[in-house]
Design a protein around this motif. Sequence first.
Motif, short mmCIF file in Angstrom:
data_model
loop_
_atom_site.label_atom_id
_atom_site.label_comp_id
_atom_site.label_asym_id
_atom_site.label_seq_id
_atom_site.Cartn_x
_atom_site.Cartn_y
_atom_site.Cartn_z
N UNK A 40 11.78 13.47 14.13
CA UNK A 40 12.26 12.75 15.32
C UNK A 40 11.91 11.27 15.16
N UNK A 41 12.94 10.44 15.07
CA UNK A 41 12.73 9.00 14.91
C UNK A 41 12.64 8.33 16.29
N UNK A 42 11.81 7.32 16.38
CA UNK A 42 11.65 6.58 17.63
C UNK A 42 11.68 5.09 17.36
N UNK A 43 11.64 4.31 18.44
CA UNK A 43 11.66 2.85 18.29
C UNK A 43 10.41 2.32 17.61
N UNK A 44 9.39 3.13 17.47
CA UNK A 44 8.17 2.70 16.77
C UNK A 44 8.40 2.62 15.26
N UNK A 45 9.38 3.34 14.77
CA UNK A 45 9.55 3.46 13.32
C UNK A 45 10.34 2.29 12.74
N UNK A 46 9.97 1.90 11.54
CA UNK A 46 10.64 0.85 10.80
C UNK A 46 11.13 1.43 9.47
N UNK A 47 11.92 0.62 8.76
CA UNK A 47 12.48 1.08 7.49
C UNK A 47 11.38 1.49 6.50
N UNK A 48 10.28 0.78 6.47
CA UNK A 48 9.21 1.11 5.55
C UNK A 48 8.60 2.47 5.87
N UNK A 49 8.61 2.84 7.16
CA UNK A 49 8.10 4.16 7.55
C UNK A 49 9.03 5.27 7.07
N UNK A 50 10.32 4.98 7.15
CA UNK A 50 11.31 5.96 6.67
C UNK A 50 11.17 6.13 5.16
N UNK A 51 10.97 5.04 4.46
CA UNK A 51 10.78 5.10 3.00
C UNK A 51 9.54 5.93 2.64
N UNK A 52 8.47 5.73 3.39
CA UNK A 52 7.24 6.48 3.11
C UNK A 52 7.45 7.97 3.33
N UNK A 53 8.12 8.32 4.42
CA UNK A 53 8.42 9.73 4.70
C UNK A 53 9.31 10.31 3.62
N UNK A 54 10.36 9.60 3.29
CA UNK A 54 11.32 10.09 2.29
C UNK A 54 10.65 10.30 0.93
N UNK A 55 9.85 9.35 0.51
CA UNK A 55 9.18 9.46 -0.80
C UNK A 55 8.22 10.64 -0.83
N UNK A 56 7.56 10.89 0.31
CA UNK A 56 6.65 12.03 0.38
C UNK A 56 7.43 13.35 0.31
N UNK A 57 8.56 13.41 1.00
CA UNK A 57 9.39 14.61 0.96
C UNK A 57 9.97 14.84 -0.44
N UNK A 58 10.42 13.76 -1.05
CA UNK A 58 10.99 13.86 -2.40
C UNK A 58 9.95 14.38 -3.39
N UNK A 59 8.73 13.91 -3.25
CA UNK A 59 7.65 14.36 -4.13
C UNK A 59 7.37 15.85 -3.93
N UNK A 60 7.36 16.29 -2.68
CA UNK A 60 7.13 17.71 -2.40
C UNK A 60 8.26 18.57 -2.97
N UNK A 61 9.48 18.06 -2.86
CA UNK A 61 10.63 18.81 -3.41
C UNK A 61 10.51 18.95 -4.93
N UNK A 62 10.07 17.89 -5.59
CA UNK A 62 9.94 17.93 -7.05
C UNK A 62 8.82 18.86 -7.51
N UNK A 63 7.81 19.02 -6.65
CA UNK A 63 6.71 19.92 -6.97
C UNK A 63 7.14 21.38 -6.88
N UNK A 64 8.24 21.63 -6.13
CA UNK A 64 8.78 22.98 -6.01
C UNK A 64 8.02 23.86 -5.05
#
Length: 381
Positions: free
Chosen positions: A357-381
């Motif tokens: 759930x995205x809110x007005x508190x979030x910025x692009x850098x926060x989205x990047x941090x979340x995405x990179x963490x998810x991508x890393x988890x996906x690669x770990x399988x």
Amino acid sequence: MSAKQCYQNFLNKQREQHLLRGIPANIKYDLDFSNNDYLHFSQHPSIIQAAQQALALYGSGSKASRLITHQQSAVLALESLIAKDKHSEKALAFCSGFQANVSVLAAVLDKKILGGAPLVFCDKLNHASLHLGCELAGVKQIRYRHLDMNHLEWQLKKHASTSNIRFIISESVFGMDGDIADLSTLIRLAKDYNALLYIDEAHSTGLFGPNGYGHSTEFPGEIDMIMGTFSKALGCFGAYVACSQTLYSYLLNRCQGLIYTTLMPPVQLATMQAAWELVPTAQKQVQALFELADYLRENLSLEGFDIGNSQTNIVPIRLHDPKQVLNYQQKLSDQGIAVAAIRPPSVMPLESRLRIALSLRHQKKDIDMLFNALKSLQQQG
């Protein structure tokens, strides 16, 4: 077998299936994508000030139920404001969205009043409170496939020859999937088949419509009953139902969740009105919020994540297996990122997901941090 053992057996089964629920740990996260404070109004200085002033002036409670207390000025002012902005004749304030849906539907679907069991057409993925309201009324839902207007019309045609009173019930924005109902078609079908249309705008209020007062405001006077909440984008607590004068008077006389509960305290009513009045001022920022959601969806899709048909600031990541969902949630938590792990019965079997759930508190850098963490988890399988 004792009642206690029956309860324990249920809990054991939930644990085995990775479906056991509990109270989250009291942790302060660096990034929180788990809550519904979409406009970050829970921390807005004007709303906090309104609460403080109401508490000082009126005390902590309303002292009696709505139909008994003489302390009505705050709630009447709020309801008048809601009715004006929702383009309805009247509005009623409720303690919560769950209470509103359950008690209002139990009242309006009453087969004794309607002269027989109504035909109630419901989106399959409607919120649990909508389903429970129908259950309390003792009516059997006719469920149509999620957002499938052709299937709804087929169901309506199938029952067109019966004289039973008809209802169509749907959310406008679905809180678990972030997709949007086709209100214009729902309105047309309700007219064509003489059905009362009930729309839940819990996740729409504050973010959609010309001034942020929900999708329904794009269709003034076209929807019979509209429920919305203050506990999501508006950052406080409570709910409303916008409706006609007739339905307003009927609910005052028949809605048990309104009649038999204490009126909300003045401090809650004050925060509700302050938040409501602020909604139009946040709409330019809402556009930026949706752009952030588009950015997140684009990146997740490129990496092969299943995000369904999300169109809003709510982005599901469907992992299907509840054990994997809990694993992802914990590993994100270890990195200081909070996300919600949604499992049955909140969603259908095999539909377990992370809910972002995205809110007005979030910025692009926060989205990047979340995405990179998810991508890393996906690669770990």
